[in-house]
Design an enzyme around this catalytic site. Structure first.
Site: not given
Ligand code: PEP
Length: 254
Positions: A6, A8, A93, A95, A163, A169, A208
């Site tokens: 992803n 983003k 997601h 976000e 998640e 992040g 992460s």
């Molecule tokens: C994500 O954007 O779905 C995600 C898991 O981000 P990160 O790996 O940066 O935590």
């Protein structure tokens, strides 16, 4: 195993295309049996797909609208994304849930639209820090599964990504037991929903994941891949994660 990148809201055209080319090169050096999907921001989906042509790496999108078209300024439909070559679309997601106030009902409508167009939805769920601290994480996951997954789900058209919001992040990850417990809740739910004769959809862990922790995370019972944000912007790190997915499959099958 399925590994999803992803990207983003990162990368102008040049940077995105170069990253995709690097990935194609890495994939040509060593064939992996795991499935890999890259979800760039919408403005470069077409060019990233072209740059990945000739590799087994597919392309997906980070979001979509639940309607077919019309007066939805700034939005993009599933048909448009399919037209760009997307096979997968991330919905729900955290976000999107936080910044765009998308609730389970909206996520469900989006996933349903993805299915009706013959694409695969990657439906994200995960508890907040407060829910985790008050011991409500698994209940929250169950609620999100009940309310975000449409009745159209099947083994092929759906991927569930666990998640935890606080892990995205942040550099933090749950411990292995917590991830295993979350995946058990998700898989038990899917077992009750998907006909017994069919395989279960992929259930990914995201939050992460990077080249240093992926080896352990992908070996956790019930984890069948990863959704990778930040680390997917570095092709070498991302490819390392894909290689660990290969190792994890071999270990789980042995
Ligand atoms: C994500 O954007 O779905 C995600 C898991 O981000 P990160 O790996 O940066 O935590």
């Amino acid at each position: 195993m399925l590994i999803v990148a992803n990207w983003k809201m990162n990368s102008l055209r040049r940077e995105g295309i170069d990253r995709a080319r690097k990935l194609r090169l890495l994939s040509s050096e060593k064939e992996l049996s795991c499935n890999i999907i890259v979800c760039p921001p919408a403005h470069i989906i077409h060019e990233v797909r072209q740059a990945l042509d000739g590799s087994d790496i597919g392309v997906g999108a980070q979001d979509c609208h639940f309607d077919d078209g019309g007066a939805h300024t700034g939005d993009i439909s599933v048909k448009m994304l399919a037209d760009l070559g997307c096979t997968h679309i991330i919905v729900g997601h955290s976000e999107r849930r936080q910044e765009h106030f998308e609730n389970d009902e909206i996520v469900k409508m989006k996933a349903k639209k993805v299915h009706s167009e013959g694409l695969i939805s990657i439906i994200c769920i995960g508890e907040t820090k407060e829910e985790k601290e008050s011991g409500k994480a698994l209940d929250r996951l169950h609620d999100q599964l009940s309310n975000s997954l449409p009745e159209t789900i099947n083994s092929i058209n759906t991927v569930v990504a666990y998640e935890p919001c606080w892990a995205i992040g942040s550099g933090l990850t749950p411990n292995h037991k917590e991830i295993e417990d979350a995946h058990t809740v998700i898989r038990d739910f899917l077992k009750r929903t998907i006909p017994k004769t069919k395989p279960l959809p992929y259930v990914l862990y995201g939050g992460s994941v990077n080249g240093n922790n992926a080896e352990g995370l992908l070996q956790i019972q019930g984890v069948s891949g990863a959704l990778v944000g930040g680390a997917s912007l570095d092709p070498t790190d991302f490819w390392k994660i894909c290689q660990y997915a290969e190792t994890a499959v071999n270990l789980k099958n042995s």
